[in-house]
Design a protein around this motif. Structure first.
Motif, PDB file in Angstrom:
ATOM      1  N   VAL A   1       0.868  -1.178   0.000  1.00 43.50           N
ATOM      2  CA  VAL A   1       0.000   0.000   0.000  1.00 43.50           C
ATOM      3  C   VAL A   1       0.901   1.223   0.000  1.00 43.50           C
ATOM      4  O   VAL A   1       2.021   1.185   0.532  1.00 43.50           O
ATOM      5  CB  VAL A   1      -0.953   0.031   1.214  1.00 43.50           C
ATOM      6  N   SER A   2       0.439   2.288  -0.608  1.00 46.63           N
ATOM      7  CA  SER A   2       1.230   3.513  -0.623  1.00 46.63           C
ATOM      8  C   SER A   2       0.330   4.719  -0.461  1.00 46.63           C
ATOM      9  O   SER A   2      -0.867   4.676  -0.776  1.00 46.63           O
ATOM     10  CB  SER A   2       2.049   3.631  -1.919  1.00 46.63           C
TER      11      SER A   2
ATOM     12  N   ALA B   1      -3.231  11.051  -2.400  1.00 48.41           N
ATOM     13  CA  ALA B   1      -3.478   9.877  -3.237  1.00 48.41           C
ATOM     14  C   ALA B   1      -3.103   8.622  -2.460  1.00 48.41           C
ATOM     15  O   ALA B   1      -2.162   8.634  -1.658  1.00 48.41           O
ATOM     16  CB  ALA B   1      -2.675   9.952  -4.532  1.00 48.41           C
ATOM     17  N   ILE B   2      -3.836   7.549  -2.696  1.00 53.84           N
ATOM     18  CA  ILE B   2      -3.547   6.258  -2.068  1.00 53.84           C
ATOM     19  C   ILE B   2      -3.552   5.182  -3.150  1.00 53.84           C
ATOM     20  O   ILE B   2      -4.153   5.363  -4.213  1.00 53.84           O
ATOM     21  CB  ILE B   2      -4.570   5.904  -0.969  1.00 53.84           C
ATOM     22  N   ALA B   3      -2.858   4.064  -2.877  1.00 61.07           N
ATOM     23  CA  ALA B   3      -2.774   3.002  -3.874  1.00 61.07           C
ATOM     24  C   ALA B   3      -2.630   1.646  -3.201  1.00 61.07           C
ATOM     25  O   ALA B   3      -2.079   1.527  -2.101  1.00 61.07           O
ATOM     26  CB  ALA B   3      -1.593   3.236  -4.820  1.00 61.07           C
TER      27      ALA B   3
ATOM     28  N   GLU C   1      -0.433  -1.140  -9.778  1.00 56.42           N
ATOM     29  CA  GLU C   1      -1.280  -0.727  -8.663  1.00 56.42           C
ATOM     30  C   GLU C   1      -2.566  -0.084  -9.150  1.00 56.42           C
ATOM     31  O   GLU C   1      -2.646   0.420 -10.271  1.00 56.42           O
ATOM     32  CB  GLU C   1      -0.526   0.253  -7.761  1.00 56.42           C
ATOM     33  N   ILE C   2      -3.559  -0.126  -8.286  1.00 55.05           N
ATOM     34  CA  ILE C   2      -4.785   0.645  -8.460  1.00 55.05           C
ATOM     35  C   ILE C   2      -4.688   1.839  -7.522  1.00 55.05           C
ATOM     36  O   ILE C   2      -4.415   1.671  -6.332  1.00 55.05           O
ATOM     37  CB  ILE C   2      -6.024  -0.205  -8.119  1.00 55.05           C
ATOM     38  N   ASN C   3      -4.886   3.038  -8.054  1.00 55.01           N
ATOM     39  CA  ASN C   3      -4.731   4.221  -7.212  1.00 55.01           C
ATOM     40  C   ASN C   3      -5.917   5.167  -7.314  1.00 55.01           C
ATOM     41  O   ASN C   3      -6.640   5.188  -8.305  1.00 55.01           O
ATOM     42  CB  ASN C   3      -3.424   4.954  -7.558  1.00 55.01           C
ATOM     43  N   TYR C   4      -6.082   5.938  -6.246  1.00 57.52           N
ATOM     44  CA  TYR C   4      -7.162   6.922  -6.150  1.00 57.52           C
ATOM     45  C   TYR C   4      -6.553   8.260  -5.799  1.00 57.52           C
ATOM     46  O   TYR C   4      -5.685   8.353  -4.922  1.00 57.52           O
ATOM     47  CB  TYR C   4      -8.166   6.503  -5.077  1.00 57.52           C
TER      48      TYR C   4
END
Length: 199
Positions: free
Chosen positions: A36-37, A67-69, A80-83
Motif C-alpha cells: 500500500v502507498s 493519493a492512495i494506492a 497498482e490501483i490508485n485513487y
C-alpha cells in the motif's frame, strides 16, 4: 503533447511488462508482494476552454492532492490501483461561477531500474477514469457560454520518482506526475512525497 502522451504511457506499460520475464530469475522473492502507498503531493490542475471562441479564464487549482494506492510488486515491475483527489477547481473569470470537483481512479504500471538496491529510481505509465462533478452554478455559467461539461473521462499519465528503502518492507521517496485527465486539455502536473509499505 496530448498525442505524444497517448502513445508514451501505454508504451511504458508494455516495456515494463516485457522486462518482467527477463528479470524473473534474478528477483529476490523478498521484493515481491502486496503493498500500500500514500502520496502527499502538491499539484496544479487546469481545465482551459480551448474549444470556444471566447477568451475565458480556465478552471484551475493549485494545492495539496492526497493519493492512495494498492498494488503488487513483481520485482522490477509493479502495478497498482490508485485513487487521487485533485480538489475543487474554480475560475477567476467573471463569467464562470461555481465549483468543479475532480477525482480519479487509475491503474499504474511502474518499472524500477534498481529494484534490489536501497535507492530505487522508477518510471511508469497510468490509465485513469476521471470524474468531473460541477455544481449547478458552474453548469449554468458554462451553458451560458455554450460549453457542455462532460462528467466522466478516460485519461493517461506518466509518473516517475525515486524511493529509498528505510527497511526491507518500508520505502519513502519523491515523485512527479503529469496527467492528461480528459480528451479536452484538462491536465494536472504535480509531485511530492511517497510512503510505501510492503506485506
Amino acid at each position: 503533447m496530448k498525442k505524444t502522451l497517448f502513445v508514451l504511457a501505454p508504451s511504458l506499460m508494455l516495456v515494463a511488462a516485457a522486462h518482467a520475464d527477463n528479470f524473473d530469475n534474478t528477483i529476490n522473492t523478498n521484493n515481491k508482494g502486496i503493498y500500500v502507498s500514500a502520496n502527499a503531493n502538491f499539484a496544479r490542475t487546469e481545465m482551459p476552454f480551448d474549444s470556444v471562441d471566447a477568451d475565458l479564464q480556465p478552471l484551475e487549482r493549485s494545492g495539496f492532492t492526497p493519493a492512495i494506492a494498492l498494488g503488487y510488486d513483481f520485482g522490477p515491475v509493479r502495478s497498482e490501483i490508485n485513487y487521487e483527489d485533485l480538489g475543487t477547481l474554480t475560475s477567476s473569470d467573471p463569467y464562470i461561477k461555481g465549483n468543479l470537483k475532480v477525482k480519479n481512479v487509475g491503474i499504474t504500471t511502474v518499472y524500477n531500474f534498481r529494484h534490489q538496491a536501497d535507492i530505487q529510481p522508477y518510471v511508469g505509465g497510468r490509465v485513469m477514469y476521471t470524474q468531473f462533478k460541477a455544481d449547478d452554478q458552474l453548469t449554468q455559467s458554462l451553458a451560458n457560454q455554450g460549453i457542455e461539461l462532460k462528467s466522466n473521462h478516460m485519461g493517461l499519465g506518466v509518473v516517475g520518482g525515486v524511493e529509498y528503502k528505510v527497511i526491507d518492507n518500508l520505502l519513502v521517496g519523491v515523485n512527479a506526475n503529469w496527467d492528461l485527465l480528459s480528451g479536452d486539455p484538462a491536465n494536472s502536473l504535480g509531485g511530492g512525497l511517497t510512503l510505501r509499505a510492503k506485506f
